[in-house]
Design an enzyme around this catalytic site. Structure first.
Site, PDB file in Angstrom:
ATOM      1  N   GLY A  42      -7.175   1.116  -6.745  1.00 21.51           N
ATOM      2  CA  GLY A  42      -7.929   1.150  -7.703  1.00 21.51           C
ATOM      3  C   GLY A  42      -7.550   0.672  -9.058  1.00 21.51           C
ATOM      4  CB  SER A 109      -3.824  -2.653  -4.655  1.00 23.08           C
ATOM      5  OG  SER A 109      -4.288  -3.216  -5.905  1.00 23.08           O
ATOM      6  CD1 TRP A 110      -4.486   3.253  -8.381  1.00 27.65           C
ATOM      7  CD2 TRP A 110      -3.193   2.620 -10.036  1.00 27.65           C
ATOM      8  NE1 TRP A 110      -3.968   4.244  -9.141  1.00 27.65           N
ATOM      9  CE2 TRP A 110      -3.123   3.950 -10.268  1.00 27.65           C
ATOM     10  CE3 TRP A 110      -2.300   1.856 -10.979  1.00 27.65           C
ATOM     11  CZ2 TRP A 110      -2.808   4.773 -11.167  1.00 27.65           C
ATOM     12  CZ3 TRP A 110      -1.790   2.547 -11.937  1.00 27.65           C
ATOM     13  CH2 TRP A 110      -1.819   3.951 -12.160  1.00 27.65           C
ATOM     14  CG  ASP A 264      -2.535  -9.986  -3.397  1.00 27.57           C
ATOM     15  OD1 ASP A 264      -3.358 -10.077  -4.289  1.00 27.57           O
ATOM     16  OD2 ASP A 264      -1.944  -9.044  -3.097  1.00 27.57           O
ATOM     17  CG  HIS A 292      -4.934  -7.419  -2.793  1.00 24.09           C
ATOM     18  ND1 HIS A 292      -3.573  -7.269  -3.453  1.00 24.09           N
ATOM     19  CD2 HIS A 292      -5.837  -6.243  -3.395  1.00 24.09           C
ATOM     20  CE1 HIS A 292      -3.600  -6.031  -4.165  1.00 24.09           C
ATOM     21  NE2 HIS A 292      -4.878  -5.560  -4.175  1.00 24.09           N
TER      22      HIS A 292
END
Length: 321
Positions: A42, A109-110, A264, A292
Site C-alpha cells: 500500500g 512493496s510498502w 520493477d 513489481h
C-alpha cells in the site's frame, strides 16, 4: 515453475481496538509451525487471501493482518492515529497476544518498509525476512514514481494521472490528490482514488494486466489505498530520510531473502541492491523477466522457493515445494 499451495481458510479470526481503529488479524496453517507475519503493501492496500498460498500450511503458522484503515480493519480510510509507529505497535500487539516469541516477516512493496522498520525496532523478535519489491521510503523513490522516472516509461498513463490534478507533479501532485481524496464530494473522492490506483496498477506488471488494475479499482480497495498512501507519503512515511539503510547494523545478522523484478517500475531495482549491500546475511534474487507484482509467474516462483528454503533454514527440513 512451482504452483501456489492450495487455498486454505483461517482457523481463527480476531479484532482489537486501538485509538478509534478496529484492527483485523487472522491465523491459518499449522499453529505449531514457523510463525510468519504477512505484511501487505500500500500503504492501505489490505491483505489478499492469495498470499496464504505462498506458504506450505504444514510448515507455517500464517498470521495475516489488515493495517489501520483498510481491508477488514475499520473504519475504512481513517487517517487519525495512522502512522508508522502505530502500525509497528499493532504488529507487536498481535505477536504478544498470540504468545509468539519470534516470527518471520513476509512483506511486499510498502510491506517491506514496514517489515524493515519493525525489525530494526524489535530485532530480537524476528526469525528472518522475505521481502519483495523493496521500498525504502527515500526522497528519490517518491520522485521516481510521482515526479520524473516511471513517467518516462509510461507517458500515456502518466498523462492520465497528472491530468486529474491539472498537470501537477511531485509534492504538488500529492497535495492535490490529498485535497480531492478528502473532499466532501463522494464522486470527486472516488474519481481521484480510481486515478491514483490506475497509475500504480499500470506500472505494477511487466506485461499489462487488466486483472491487476480491475482489482485495484474496487472502491473498497481504491479509496483506502489512495488516501492512506497519500497521507503516508506526504509525511515521508513518518521516518527520517535514509533511516532504514542507516540502521541496517541492527538487523544485518538476521537471515533474509530479497526478491526483486529487474523491470520493477514502482520500486526500482537499485532499492534492493542498496539494501543488499548493507545486509551481511541476505540473498538477493533479481528476477529477469518481471516487474513489481507478487503474482507475476517468475516472482511467484521465486517467493515460493524462498519460503521453502527459509523453512528449511529455520528447522523444517522436510519442506517441499
Amino acid at each position: 515453475m512451482h504452483s501456489l499451495f492450495a487455498d486454505i481458510k483461517p482457523f481463527s479470526e480476531h479484532t482489537f481496538e486501538r485509538q478509534g481503529h478496529r484492527i483485523y488479524f487472522e491465523q491459518s496453517g499449522n499453529p505449531n509451525g514457523i510463525p510468519v507475519c504477512v505484511v501487505h503493501g500500500g500503504p492501505g492496500g489490505g491483505s489478499n487471501a492469495k498470499l496464504r498460498s505462498f506458504f506450505n500450511p504444514n510448515d507455517y503458522h500464517i498470521i495475516m493482518f489488515d493495517q489501520r484503515g483498510c481491508g477488514q480493519s475499520r473504519p475504512h480510510a481513517l487517517l487519525e492515529h495512522n502512522s508508522m509507529n502505530n502500525l509497528i505497535q499493532d504488529m507487536e500487539d498481535i505477536r504478544t497476544h498470540l504468545n509468539i516469541d519470534k516470527w518471520m516477516l513476509f512483506g511486499g512493496s510498502w510491506g517491506t518498509t514496514l517489515s524493515l522498520v519493525y525489525s530494526q525496532k524489535y530485532p530480537n523478535n524476528v526469525l528472518g525476512l522475505i521481502l519483495r519489491g523493496v521500498f525504502l521510503a527515500r526522497e528519490q523513490e517518491y520522485k521516481w514514481l510521482y515526479d520524473e522516472g516511471a513517467s518516462r516509461i509510461f507517458p500515456d498513463q502518466w498523462q492520465l494521472f497528472t491530468d486529474h490534478v491539472n498537470g501537477r507533479t511531485g509534492a504538488g501532485l500529492l497535495e492535490a490528490y490529498y485535497e480531492q481524496l478528502t473532499s466532501k464530494n463522494e464522486i470527486q473522492r472516488m474519481a481521484a482514488a480510481r486515478a491514483w490506483v490506475n497509475w500504480e496498477g499500470s506500472c505494477s506488471t511487466l506485461k499489462p494486466s487488466k486483472e491487476t488494475i480491475t482489482g485495484l479499482l474496487d472502491p473498497r480497495i481504491a479509496l483506502p489505498m489512495a488516501l492512506i498512501s497519500v497521507h503516508f507519503f506526504l509525511n515521508y512515511c513518518f521516518i527520517e530520510e535514509n533511516q532504514i539503510i542507516n540502521n541496517m547494523s541492527k538487523i544485518a545478522h538476521i537471515p533474509a531473502v530479497i526478491v526483486h523484478g529487474r523491470y520493477d517500475m514502482v520500486c526500482p531495482l537499485d532499492n534492493a541492491t542498496e539494501l543488499y549491500k548493507h545486509w551481511d546475511n541476505c540473498e538477493l534474487d533479481i528476477i529477469r523477466e518481471a516487474g513489481h507484482s507478487a503474482f507475476e509467474p517468475s516472482i511467484r516462483d521465486a517467493l515460493l522457493k524462498a519460503c521453502v528454503n527459509m523453512a528449511k533454514q529455520l528447522g523444517k527440513q522436510d519442506s517441499k515445494a
